[in-house]
Design a protein around this motif. Structure first.
Motif, PDB file in Angstrom:
ATOM      1  N   ILE A 109       1.001  -1.301   0.111  1.00  9.59           N
ATOM      2  CA  ILE A 109      -0.106   0.036  -0.196  1.00  9.59           C
ATOM      3  C   ILE A 109       0.954   1.228   0.066  1.00  9.59           C
ATOM      4  CG2 ILE A 109      -1.763   1.293   1.270  1.00  9.59           C
ATOM      5  CD1 ILE A 109      -2.824  -1.550   0.513  1.00  9.59           C
ATOM      6  N   THR A 110       0.452   1.997  -0.910  1.00 14.57           N
ATOM      7  CA  THR A 110       1.413   3.397  -0.956  1.00 14.57           C
ATOM      8  C   THR A 110       0.420   4.676  -0.883  1.00 14.57           C
ATOM      9  OG1 THR A 110       1.423   3.440  -3.262  1.00 14.57           O
ATOM     10  CG2 THR A 110       3.371   2.459  -2.172  1.00 14.57           C
ATOM     11  N   LEU A 111       1.296   5.646  -0.530  1.00 14.94           N
ATOM     12  CA  LEU A 111       0.392   6.949  -0.471  1.00 14.94           C
ATOM     13  C   LEU A 111      -0.042   7.190  -2.117  1.00 14.94           C
ATOM     14  CD1 LEU A 111       2.488   9.304   1.339  1.00 14.94           C
ATOM     15  CD2 LEU A 111       0.507   8.389   2.098  1.00 14.94           C
ATOM     16  N   ASN A 112      -1.034   7.729  -2.106  1.00 11.89           N
ATOM     17  CA  ASN A 112      -1.676   8.067  -3.552  1.00 11.89           C
ATOM     18  C   ASN A 112      -0.786   8.931  -4.132  1.00 11.89           C
ATOM     19  OD1 ASN A 112      -3.396   8.315  -5.653  1.00 11.89           O
ATOM     20  ND2 ASN A 112      -4.911   7.374  -4.556  1.00 11.89           N
ATOM     21  N   GLN A 113      -0.537   8.764  -5.437  1.00  9.21           N
ATOM     22  CA  GLN A 113       0.282   9.666  -5.957  1.00  9.21           C
ATOM     23  C   GLN A 113      -0.425  10.746  -6.251  1.00  9.21           C
ATOM     24  OE1 GLN A 113       3.139   7.656  -9.092  1.00  9.21           O
ATOM     25  NE2 GLN A 113       3.511   6.929  -6.933  1.00  9.21           N
ATOM     26  N   ASN A 114      -1.763  10.990  -6.271  1.00  5.01           N
ATOM     27  CA  ASN A 114      -2.380  12.114  -6.677  1.00  5.01           C
ATOM     28  C   ASN A 114      -3.511  12.312  -5.599  1.00  5.01           C
ATOM     29  OD1 ASN A 114      -4.032  14.120  -7.722  1.00  5.01           O
ATOM     30  ND2 ASN A 114      -3.883  13.387  -9.928  1.00  5.01           N
ATOM     31  N   GLU A 115      -3.493  13.373  -4.704  1.00  7.15           N
ATOM     32  CA  GLU A 115      -4.321  13.427  -3.609  1.00  7.15           C
ATOM     33  C   GLU A 115      -5.819  13.505  -4.096  1.00  7.15           C
ATOM     34  OE1 GLU A 115      -3.717  17.313  -1.557  1.00  7.15           O
ATOM     35  OE2 GLU A 115      -1.737  16.906  -1.374  1.00  7.15           O
ATOM     36  N   LYS A 116      -5.935  14.092  -5.402  1.00 11.71           N
ATOM     37  CA  LYS A 116      -7.265  14.101  -5.965  1.00 11.71           C
ATOM     38  C   LYS A 116      -8.041  12.674  -6.064  1.00 11.71           C
ATOM     39  CE  LYS A 116      -6.634  17.217  -9.426  1.00 11.71           C
ATOM     40  NZ  LYS A 116      -6.286  17.292 -10.914  1.00 11.71           N
ATOM     41  N   PHE A 117      -7.383  11.556  -6.218  1.00 10.43           N
ATOM     42  CA  PHE A 117      -7.902  10.341  -6.348  1.00 10.43           C
ATOM     43  C   PHE A 117      -8.076   9.573  -5.129  1.00 10.43           C
ATOM     44  CE2 PHE A 117      -5.710  10.927 -10.819  1.00 10.43           C
ATOM     45  CZ  PHE A 117      -6.725  11.350 -11.274  1.00 10.43           C
ATOM     46  N   GLY A 118      -7.336  10.105  -4.120  1.00 10.51           N
ATOM     47  CA  GLY A 118      -7.429   9.190  -2.960  1.00 10.51           C
ATOM     48  C   GLY A 118      -6.351   9.356  -2.166  1.00 10.51           C
ATOM     49  N   ASP A 119      -6.319   8.741  -0.717  1.00 11.76           N
ATOM     50  CA  ASP A 119      -5.242   8.893   0.110  1.00 11.76           C
ATOM     51  C   ASP A 119      -4.051   7.824   0.013  1.00 11.76           C
ATOM     52  OD1 ASP A 119      -6.433  11.165   1.391  1.00 11.76           O
ATOM     53  OD2 ASP A 119      -7.969   9.551   2.337  1.00 11.76           O
ATOM     54  N   TYR A 120      -4.340   6.748  -0.296  1.00 16.88           N
ATOM     55  CA  TYR A 120      -3.458   5.617  -0.432  1.00 16.88           C
ATOM     56  C   TYR A 120      -3.963   4.720  -1.530  1.00 16.88           C
ATOM     57  CZ  TYR A 120      -1.856   6.332   4.297  1.00 16.88           C
ATOM     58  OH  TYR A 120      -1.576   7.154   5.430  1.00 16.88           O
ATOM     59  N   GLN A 121      -2.964   3.886  -2.112  1.00 19.58           N
ATOM     60  CA  GLN A 121      -3.212   3.261  -3.292  1.00 19.58           C
ATOM     61  C   GLN A 121      -2.732   1.851  -3.100  1.00 19.58           C
ATOM     62  OE1 GLN A 121      -1.635   5.952  -6.404  1.00 19.58           O
ATOM     63  NE2 GLN A 121      -0.747   4.190  -6.986  1.00 19.58           N
ATOM     64  N   CYS A 122      -3.740   0.702  -3.716  1.00 18.09           N
ATOM     65  CA  CYS A 122      -3.123  -0.721  -3.592  1.00 18.09           C
ATOM     66  C   CYS A 122      -2.878  -0.966  -5.023  1.00 18.09           C
ATOM     67  CB  CYS A 122      -4.089  -1.497  -3.201  1.00 18.09           C
ATOM     68  SG  CYS A 122      -3.596  -3.365  -3.258  1.00 18.09           S
ATOM     69  N   ASN A 123      -1.465  -1.420  -5.373  1.00 20.57           N
ATOM     70  CA  ASN A 123      -1.179  -1.736  -6.762  1.00 20.57           C
ATOM     71  C   ASN A 123      -0.973  -3.084  -6.958  1.00 20.57           C
ATOM     72  OD1 ASN A 123      -1.286   1.029  -7.043  1.00 20.57           O
ATOM     73  ND2 ASN A 123       0.949   1.222  -7.016  1.00 20.57           N
ATOM     74  N   SER A 124      -1.657  -3.964  -6.110  1.00 20.03           N
ATOM     75  CA  SER A 124      -1.354  -5.362  -6.299  1.00 20.03           C
ATOM     76  C   SER A 124      -2.073  -6.139  -7.454  1.00 20.03           C
ATOM     77  CB  SER A 124      -1.761  -6.184  -5.119  1.00 20.03           C
ATOM     78  OG  SER A 124      -1.230  -5.503  -3.839  1.00 20.03           O
ATOM     79  N   ALA A 125      -3.210  -5.353  -7.952  1.00 20.23           N
ATOM     80  CA  ALA A 125      -3.677  -6.140  -9.280  1.00 20.23           C
ATOM     81  C   ALA A 125      -2.732  -6.426 -10.372  1.00 20.23           C
ATOM     82  CB  ALA A 125      -4.953  -5.336  -9.562  1.00 20.23           C
ATOM     83  N   MET A 126      -2.010  -5.580 -10.717  1.00 20.41           N
ATOM     84  CA  MET A 126      -0.986  -5.868 -11.856  1.00 20.41           C
ATOM     85  C   MET A 126      -0.250  -7.200 -11.483  1.00 20.41           C
ATOM     86  SD  MET A 126      -2.542  -2.602 -11.850  1.00 20.41           S
ATOM     87  CE  MET A 126      -1.726  -1.542 -11.088  1.00 20.41           C
ATOM     88  N   PRO A 127       0.544  -7.194 -10.281  1.00 21.24           N
ATOM     89  CA  PRO A 127       1.364  -8.473 -10.158  1.00 21.24           C
ATOM     90  C   PRO A 127       0.546  -9.487 -10.091  1.00 21.24           C
ATOM     91  CG  PRO A 127       1.691  -6.816  -8.372  1.00 21.24           C
ATOM     92  CD  PRO A 127       0.848  -6.209  -9.580  1.00 21.24           C
ATOM     93  N   ILE A 128      -0.612  -9.405  -9.407  1.00 20.31           N
ATOM     94  CA  ILE A 128      -1.237 -10.795  -9.159  1.00 20.31           C
ATOM     95  C   ILE A 128      -1.623 -11.369 -10.635  1.00 20.31           C
ATOM     96  CG2 ILE A 128      -3.663 -11.656  -8.485  1.00 20.31           C
ATOM     97  CD1 ILE A 128      -3.446  -9.555  -6.111  1.00 20.31           C
ATOM     98  N   SER A 129      -2.101 -10.459 -11.408  1.00 14.80           N
ATOM     99  CA  SER A 129      -2.275 -10.798 -13.017  1.00 14.80           C
ATOM    100  C   SER A 129      -1.275 -11.516 -13.422  1.00 14.80           C
ATOM    101  CB  SER A 129      -2.784  -9.838 -13.716  1.00 14.80           C
ATOM    102  OG  SER A 129      -2.904  -9.956 -15.042  1.00 14.80           O
ATOM    103  N   GLY A 130      -0.004 -11.015 -13.264  1.00 18.10           N
ATOM    104  CA  GLY A 130       1.228 -11.899 -13.722  1.00 18.10           C
ATOM    105  C   GLY A 130       1.414 -13.052 -13.298  1.00 18.10           C
ATOM    106  N   VAL A 131       1.448 -12.889 -12.054  1.00 20.73           N
ATOM    107  CA  VAL A 131       1.676 -14.160 -11.438  1.00 20.73           C
ATOM    108  C   VAL A 131       0.346 -15.556 -11.838  1.00 20.73           C
ATOM    109  CG1 VAL A 131       1.543 -15.676  -9.203  1.00 20.73           C
ATOM    110  CG2 VAL A 131       2.617 -13.278  -9.171  1.00 20.73           C
ATOM    111  N   LEU A 132      -0.774 -14.934 -11.887  1.00 19.21           N
ATOM    112  CA  LEU A 132      -1.921 -15.835 -12.296  1.00 19.21           C
ATOM    113  C   LEU A 132      -1.554 -16.340 -13.756  1.00 19.21           C
ATOM    114  CD1 LEU A 132      -5.117 -14.103 -11.116  1.00 19.21           C
ATOM    115  CD2 LEU A 132      -4.229 -16.356 -10.001  1.00 19.21           C
ATOM    116  N   LYS A 133      -1.234 -15.575 -14.599  1.00 19.44           N
ATOM    117  CA  LYS A 133      -0.824 -15.919 -16.083  1.00 19.44           C
ATOM    118  C   LYS A 133       0.321 -16.982 -16.073  1.00 19.44           C
ATOM    119  CE  LYS A 133      -0.093 -13.685 -20.301  1.00 19.44           C
ATOM    120  NZ  LYS A 133       0.778 -12.418 -20.998  1.00 19.44           N
ATOM    121  N   ALA A 134       1.351 -16.981 -15.177  1.00 17.97           N
ATOM    122  CA  ALA A 134       2.351 -17.636 -15.086  1.00 17.97           C
ATOM    123  C   ALA A 134       1.689 -19.255 -14.759  1.00 17.97           C
ATOM    124  CB  ALA A 134       3.554 -17.503 -13.963  1.00 17.97           C
TER     125      ALA A 134
END
Ligand SMILES: NC(=[NH2+])NCCC[C@H](N)C(=O)O
Length: 673
Positions: A109-134
């Motif tokens: 979980i990281t701080l959101n790069q853009n305050e407008k969109f939120g306070d924090y963000q979770c970027n796990s969906a992309m790597p999960i997709s990679g692992v699932l694909k493998a």
């Protein structure tokens, strides 16, 4: 006339019809659950069942209530580490959504790069997709993000989440959580609970100058960085042992003692005038280098000293005492306390058994009469016994690490020295692991290395004449420069002499410490009084001014401490601090990041991260203060029209966090400057 038989039959028929109707009613009641058994109809067993049923229903209600309460964060353990809490929540959902991936994906979980969109963000969906694909499963990151959100447990921290771009999950914090978090800080203070749960003992080795030698800027860095890290662990609730591993057992003592006995033969009766130990050191070194006879004698003195000859021990103590007093002056000025001296000599008797233990394991190689150990992954061997039978820096550090693990039960061993010693510590740690003294999964052993101090010419820090800079002289200059600066601002006219002196010292030493701590320790850093005393930018001078200014706001507004305290507790009993304005909320969010920042400083042992946070806090505060008036005055009369107590309290919370930052950094703030 009807026959009596018919009459009887029809009477029976009526009765049966009535009974059938009653039975039908009972059946219907049984079907819709409204049938009530008459007590006489109940068996003992069913009575018992009913009673336990009622009990269970009661317990269920209570459990539900407890669950509801659980959803509302309490602050019993102090401020909440929001990043960590969000990580747990997302981890929960990801494990539920993809049970097969358990343990394969660290959730970040990281701080959101853009305050407008939120306070924090979770970027796990992309790597999960990679692992699932493998693994042979195709699933788009957005779909994954949707599933994660679907399974996300509810939490009072989160207001809303949304998916953006290829599958980023933006997280918006709940304002009512923020209000309560801030309110708690105001009522209970800035407390943080160590996320790692258990607080293992910390043994931290810092400062560690060498007896009879100059304590140089390298030792100053070690002292400042080490003290800050020790403060941090202590704040997190660890037991901390601060060790000053002074160099008090080296071969230099042979020549010093030989020279001492030559120069002051009756040193036992009369204390020798060796106040200028550096000059004394230089003289003896010259003799040592020029005179082979003296050199021989020096060696035999070391042997006598290390074998415990009382006369030699006395001479050694004399020399150590002079150094110790000099070091203490520096520590007093810098406010370094609780640092216990435990030098190399402390390990003297522990060295022979350690050598024997290593030999027994078959790790010792004898070469030219020396005993060597070759650590894995290191180019150079450690010398544990010299050809003359003497011990070395390596030997003492091996005995030392064992002592810290076994006798001190240290769970975290930290060594703060210049990066030049990195190979030495790597080798020591490697041998200690090979000997089975510690398991890196259990015991944290780290070398906190730092770069060189440079002069403004970017060359090694030296005096104009090329000598090493004396620390006392350096601190003197800092104080003098600071005095000039404060006088330039006319502070000497506003403050009492005591206040002026306090401000002068706090700023001078605070600036020296902060300049060091605010740079990434790994890098070399340029020592510049001009820069560190600037009252703009990321300097202690700026922060200390900001701090006193914020602190004075309530005073200027003439709102008493009691009044503010009362307001704080009534907000606390209510829904928390009433925050509305975007800048109030921004400041509140920034304040609540404190625990996760501290955790990062602790993980990386990098004080500059805390300095960056402190500086940004001052900046975010200024943004708030510029637009959110705490006190509104009539433009014409200057009379106070309105006081926004919750804003004054927001100032208080800012001050409380700054206070804590200063405490950890080892900087003493002043109330007036
Ligand atoms: N356990 C240790 N080796 N601690 C660091 C000692 C630093 C050493 N006295 C020096 O001045 O370089």
């Amino acid at each position: 006339m009807t026959s009596p038989v018919i009459t009887l039959c029809s009477l029976r028929h009526i009765h049966q019809e009535k009974e059938a109707a009653e039975l039908k009613k009972e059946l219907e009641a049984l079907e819709n659950g409204s049938y009530v058994l008459k007590e006489e109809e109940m068996s003992e067993k069913s009575l018992k069942l009913m009673a336990s049923n009622a009990k269970l229903a009661y317990q269920a209600t209570h459990l539900q209530r407890a669950l509801d309460a659980e959803q509302t964060t309490n602050f019993n353990d102090g401020m909440v580490n929001i990043n960590q809490r969000l990580t747990e929540i997302f981890l929960h959902s990801i494990s539920a959504s993809f049970p097969g991936l358990k343990g394969k994906l660290p959730v970040s979980i990281t701080l959101n790069q853009n305050e407008k969109f939120g306070d924090y963000q979770c970027n796990s969906a992309m790597p999960i997709s990679g692992v699932l694909k493998a693994q042979g499963t195709k699933m788009a990151p957005r779909q994954i993000a949707e599933l994660i959100l679907k399974n996300l447990p509810s939490s009072d921290l989160i207001d809303s989440c949304n998916i953006a771009g290829p599958g980023f999950i933006n997280i918006r914090l709940n304002v009512s959580f923020l209000k309560r978090a801030l309110s708690d800080v105001l009522v209970h203070g800035v407390r943080t609970h160590h996320s790692k749960g258990e607080c293992g003992k910390v043994v931290i080795d810092y400062s560690s100058p060498n007896i009879a030698k100059e304590m140089h800027v390298g030792h100053l860095r070690s002292t400042i960085i080490g003290d800050c890290i020790a403060n941090l662990f202590e704040y997190f609730g660890h037991e901390v042992l601060r060790v000053n591993h002074v160099g008090d057992w080296g071969t230099q003592f042979g020549m010093l003692i030989a020279h001492l006995t030559d120069m002051f033969p009756n040193y036992k009766e009369e204390s020798p005038p060796i106040g200028d130990l550096q000059a004394f050191y230089k003289q003896s070194k010259k003799r040592f280098d020029d005179d082979p006879e003296f050199k021989k004698r020096a060696y035999s003195c070391v042997v006598k000293l290390q074998s415990g000859d009382p006369d030699f021990i006395n001479a050694w103590k004399l020399i150590c005492d002079v150094s110790r007093k000099e070091f203490q002056v520096i520590y007093d000025r810098l406010g370094i306390v609780n640092l216990i001296e435990r030098g190399e000599s402390f390990y003297h008797n522990l060295m022979p058994p350690v050598i024997a233990e290593i030999e027994k394991q078959g790790y010792v190689v004898v070469e030219d009469g020396r005993k060597l150990v070759f650590p894995e992954g290191s180019q150079f061997p450690l010398t544990i016994v010299k050809s003359d039978g003497g011990f070395t820096y390596d030997t003492s550090d091996l005995a030392c690490i064992k002592q810290r693990i076994f006798d001190e039960s240290g769970a975290n061993l930290i060594y703060v020295t210049d990066a030049g010693q990195a190979a030495h510590f790597k080798a020591i740690y490697s041998v200690a692991r090979k000997m089975g003294w510690y398991d890196p999964q259990v015991t944290r052993v780290e070398h906190v290395a730092f770069g060189v101090v440079l002069g403004e010419d970017r060359k090694k820090f030296k005096t104009r004449s090329g000598e090493t800079v004396r620390l006392a002289a350096l601190l003197d200059e800092g104080r003098k420069r600071c005095e000039e600066k404060l006088k330039e601002k006319g502070r000497d006219k506003e403050l009492t002499p005591e206040e002026f002196k306090a401000a002068q010292e706090a700023v001078a030493y605070g600036c020296i410490k902060y300049a060091d701590l605010s740079h990434n320790r790994i890098n070399d850093y340029v020592f510049s009084f001009d820069k560190m005393l600037e009252d703009r930018g990321n300097t202690a001078a700026y922060l200390l001014y900001a701090y006193t200014r914020i602190k004075s706001i309530a005073r200027v507004a003439k709102v008493s401490r009691e009044e503010l305290k009362e307001a704080a507790s009534s907000f606390y009993d209510d829904d928390g601090l009433p925050l509305e304005h975007a800048k109030e909320l921004k400041l509140a969010r920034f304040i609540t990041r404190f625990p996760e920042v501290l955790q990062r400083v602790c993980d990386d042992l990098a004080p500059h991260t805390l300095c960056d946070y402190l500086y940004e806090l001052a900046t975010v505060y200024t943004e708030f203060y510029d637009v959110c008036y705490c006190v509104e005055k009539d433009r014409k009369t200057g009379d106070v029209v309105k006081i926004h107590k919750h804003r004054l309290l927001l100032c208080d919370a800012t001050v409380a966090v700054m206070d804590q930052c200063f405490k950890i950094l080892g900087i003493k703030p002043v109330h007036k400057m």
